[in-house]
Enzyme design. Structure first.
Site, PDB file in Angstrom:
ATOM      1  N   SER A 142      -6.396   5.781 -33.949  1.00  0.00           N
ATOM      2  CA  SER A 142      -6.441   6.148 -35.379  1.00  0.00           C
ATOM      3  C   SER A 142      -7.237   7.441 -35.483  1.00  0.00           C
ATOM      4  O   SER A 142      -8.026   7.773 -34.586  1.00  0.00           O
ATOM      5  CB  SER A 142      -7.171   5.043 -36.140  1.00  0.00           C
ATOM      6  OG  SER A 142      -7.608   5.500 -37.399  1.00  0.00           O
ATOM      7  N   TYR A 155     -13.948  -1.160 -36.953  1.00  0.00           N
ATOM      8  CA  TYR A 155     -12.566  -0.678 -36.750  1.00  0.00           C
ATOM      9  C   TYR A 155     -12.571   0.743 -36.188  1.00  0.00           C
ATOM     10  O   TYR A 155     -11.948   1.025 -35.150  1.00  0.00           O
ATOM     11  CB  TYR A 155     -11.793  -0.730 -38.073  1.00  0.00           C
ATOM     12  CG  TYR A 155     -10.408  -0.128 -37.967  1.00  0.00           C
ATOM     13  CD1 TYR A 155      -9.362  -0.837 -37.381  1.00  0.00           C
ATOM     14  CD2 TYR A 155     -10.149   1.170 -38.440  1.00  0.00           C
ATOM     15  CE1 TYR A 155      -8.093  -0.274 -37.265  1.00  0.00           C
ATOM     16  CE2 TYR A 155      -8.888   1.735 -38.335  1.00  0.00           C
ATOM     17  CZ  TYR A 155      -7.866   1.005 -37.744  1.00  0.00           C
ATOM     18  OH  TYR A 155      -6.618   1.577 -37.621  1.00  0.00           O
TER      19      TYR A 155
HETATM   20  N1  NAP Z   1      -1.202   2.459 -41.311  1.00  0.00           N
HETATM   21  C1  NAP Z   1      -2.244   3.236 -41.144  1.00  0.00           C
HETATM   22  O1  NAP Z   1      -2.680   3.926 -42.100  1.00  0.00           O
HETATM   23  C2  NAP Z   1      -2.892   3.365 -39.785  1.00  0.00           C
HETATM   24  C3  NAP Z   1      -3.798   4.406 -39.590  1.00  0.00           C
HETATM   25  C4  NAP Z   1      -4.409   4.551 -38.356  1.00  0.00           C
HETATM   26  C5  NAP Z   1      -4.094   3.677 -37.333  1.00  0.00           C
HETATM   27  N2  NAP Z   1      -3.216   2.646 -37.535  1.00  0.00           N
HETATM   28  C6  NAP Z   1      -2.952   1.739 -36.421  1.00  0.00           C
HETATM   29  O2  NAP Z   1      -1.562   1.629 -36.224  1.00  0.00           O
HETATM   30  C7  NAP Z   1      -1.283   0.378 -35.586  1.00  0.00           C
HETATM   31  C8  NAP Z   1      -0.121  -0.283 -36.316  1.00  0.00           C
HETATM   32  O3  NAP Z   1      -0.544  -0.620 -37.636  1.00  0.00           O
HETATM   33  P1  NAP Z   1       0.429  -0.518 -38.909  1.00  0.00           P
HETATM   34  O4  NAP Z   1      -0.065   0.604 -39.733  1.00  0.00           O
HETATM   35  O5  NAP Z   1       1.837  -0.522 -38.483  1.00  0.00           O
HETATM   36  O6  NAP Z   1       0.003  -1.857 -39.662  1.00  0.00           O
HETATM   37  P2  NAP Z   1       0.844  -3.171 -40.019  1.00  0.00           P
HETATM   38  O7  NAP Z   1       2.067  -2.819 -40.787  1.00  0.00           O
HETATM   39  O8  NAP Z   1      -0.140  -4.092 -40.670  1.00  0.00           O
HETATM   40  O9  NAP Z   1       1.267  -3.754 -38.596  1.00  0.00           O
HETATM   41  C9  NAP Z   1       0.330  -4.337 -37.729  1.00  0.00           C
HETATM   42  C10 NAP Z   1       1.053  -5.080 -36.616  1.00  0.00           C
HETATM   43  O10 NAP Z   1       0.073  -5.687 -35.773  1.00  0.00           O
HETATM   44  C11 NAP Z   1       0.396  -7.058 -35.617  1.00  0.00           C
HETATM   45  N3  NAP Z   1      -0.780  -7.896 -35.468  1.00  0.00           N
HETATM   46  C12 NAP Z   1      -1.835  -7.992 -36.313  1.00  0.00           C
HETATM   47  N4  NAP Z   1      -2.693  -8.931 -35.890  1.00  0.00           N
HETATM   48  C13 NAP Z   1      -2.149  -9.454 -34.746  1.00  0.00           C
HETATM   49  C14 NAP Z   1      -2.551 -10.466 -33.836  1.00  0.00           C
HETATM   50  N5  NAP Z   1      -3.695 -11.164 -34.012  1.00  0.00           N
HETATM   51  N6  NAP Z   1      -1.771 -10.744 -32.769  1.00  0.00           N
HETATM   52  C15 NAP Z   1      -0.603 -10.054 -32.582  1.00  0.00           C
HETATM   53  N7  NAP Z   1      -0.177  -9.072 -33.399  1.00  0.00           N
HETATM   54  C16 NAP Z   1      -0.938  -8.791 -34.477  1.00  0.00           C
HETATM   55  C17 NAP Z   1       1.140  -7.437 -36.905  1.00  0.00           C
HETATM   56  O11 NAP Z   1       2.010  -8.534 -36.682  1.00  0.00           O
HETATM   57  P3  NAP Z   1       1.774 -10.052 -37.145  1.00  0.00           P
HETATM   58  O12 NAP Z   1       0.988 -10.014 -38.419  1.00  0.00           O
HETATM   59  O13 NAP Z   1       3.165 -10.585 -37.298  1.00  0.00           O
HETATM   60  O14 NAP Z   1       1.043 -10.689 -36.006  1.00  0.00           O
HETATM   61  C18 NAP Z   1       1.944  -6.180 -37.159  1.00  0.00           C
HETATM   62  O15 NAP Z   1       3.142  -6.220 -36.437  1.00  0.00           O
HETATM   63  C19 NAP Z   1      -2.588  -0.421 -35.627  1.00  0.00           C
HETATM   64  O16 NAP Z   1      -3.204  -0.378 -34.350  1.00  0.00           O
HETATM   65  C20 NAP Z   1      -3.432   0.314 -36.645  1.00  0.00           C
HETATM   66  O17 NAP Z   1      -4.814   0.172 -36.390  1.00  0.00           O
HETATM   67  C21 NAP Z   1      -2.602   2.489 -38.742  1.00  0.00           C
END
Ligand code: NAP
Length: 262
Positions: A142, A155
């Site tokens: 991130s 985080y």
């Molecule tokens: N969106 C942003 O603004 C942003 C910014 C910086 C970094 N990121 C990073 O990008 C990555 C993807 O996030 P996203 O933005 O796509 O968020 P998201 O839409 O909430 O997706 C998160 C994914 O992680 C899975 N997950 C969460 N807890 C889990 C667990 N205990 N075991 C297995 N899988 C789990 C969720 O699946 P289930 O709930 O089905 O398990 C979901 O598929 C993350 O590492 C996040 O930190 C996101």
């Protein structure tokens, strides 16, 4: 890059950036192993990708917030004879709250998922990649990796770990056939904010990127032999510029932009 004949394992493939990464990998011909907790979503995506691209897709429903899950995932794939050529450690979540107000179990689950499981999966899948003489690993961090973020304290600190770990590993592996890359997304329009309990400020909302664009940038960097990439010009500039700003001011600004104040 044409990926027919290769298998990619994508964690967090039930939502957001993980879904976009899975779709783009399948479009390049890769077979997929999709994992997350919500099996119904994984199965629906698997069906979509099989129909659209004629690729093999399997799903493994697992909670990577549990310490036993990374080994279980390894045994369900490599351990069962299914070689993984591309590992995408994307699953992750944050919680926007003062540290002492987050139940410890929640913080422990986040540290396990965002740091420990990512590290264990990297270690377990890296060894057979080195033995086979090919492999790619993409770890999703991130822009929080570039600064302390109040109310996202563990985080952002955890994402700094992911970035430093991945860049060091990429250097260790120079001269081997395995490529490792870190993707640092900024605000991206996924379920992340809802899960974190974060209400987007005006600024954050304007700057949100699509998960498709973020995934495209990550895959281009991975196959283009980059070791680290910040998604998008705006966020790249932000991460570059923090080095010129006094640290205390950076921390204050990060809290301000993310929308929660002491
Ligand atoms: N969106 C942003 O603004 C942003 C910014 C910086 C970094 N990121 C990073 O990008 C990555 C993807 O996030 P996203 O933005 O796509 O968020 P998201 O839409 O909430 O997706 C998160 C994914 O992680 C899975 N997950 C969460 N807890 C889990 C667990 N205990 N075991 C297995 N899988 C789990 C969720 O699946 P289930 O709930 O089905 O398990 C979901 O598929 C993350 O590492 C996040 O930190 C996101």
């Amino acid at each position: 890059m044409e990926l027919r004949g290769r298998t990619a394992l994508v964690t967090g493939a039930s939502s957001g950036i993980g879904v976009a990464l899975a779709r783009q990998l399948a479009a390049r011909g890769a077979s997929l192993v999709l994992t997350a907790r919500r099996k119904d979503r994984l199965d629906a995506l698997a069906e979509e990708l099989r129909t659209a691209h004629g690729v093999d897709v399997t799903t493994v429903a697992l909670d990577l917030g549990r310490p036993t899950a990374p080994l279980a995932l390894y045994e369900a794939t490599e351990g069962a004879g299914q070689a993984v050529d591309i590992l995408v450690n994307n699953a992750g979540f944050g919680t926007q709250e003062r540290f002492d107000r987050i139940p410890w179990d929640k913080s422990a689950e986040q540290i396990q998922l965002n740091i420990v499981s990512l590290t264990e999966l990297t270690r377990r899948f890296l060894v057979p990649m080195l033995e086979r003489g090919r492999g790619h690993i993409l770890n999703v961090a991130s822009i929080g990796a570039y600064m302390p973020v109040p109310f996202f304290a563990t985080y952002a600190a955890g994402k700094a770990y992911v970035r430093n770990f991945t860049e060091a590993l990429a250097s260790e592996l120079a001269g081997t056939p395995v490529r490792v890359c870190c993707l640092c997304p900024g605000g991206t329009r996924t379920e992340f904010l809802d899960v974190a309990g974060q209400k987007a400020t005006w600024l954050v909302d304007r700057a949100l990127m699509s998960p498709e664009r973020c995934a495209r940038i990550g895959l281009r960097a991975l196959f283009g032999r980059r070791r680290n990439i910040v998604a998008g010009f705006l966020y790249s500039f932000l991460c570059w510029s923090v080095r010129f700003v006094p640290r205390r001011l950076v921390v204050w600004l990060a809290g301000l932009v993310m929308g929660k104040r002491a």
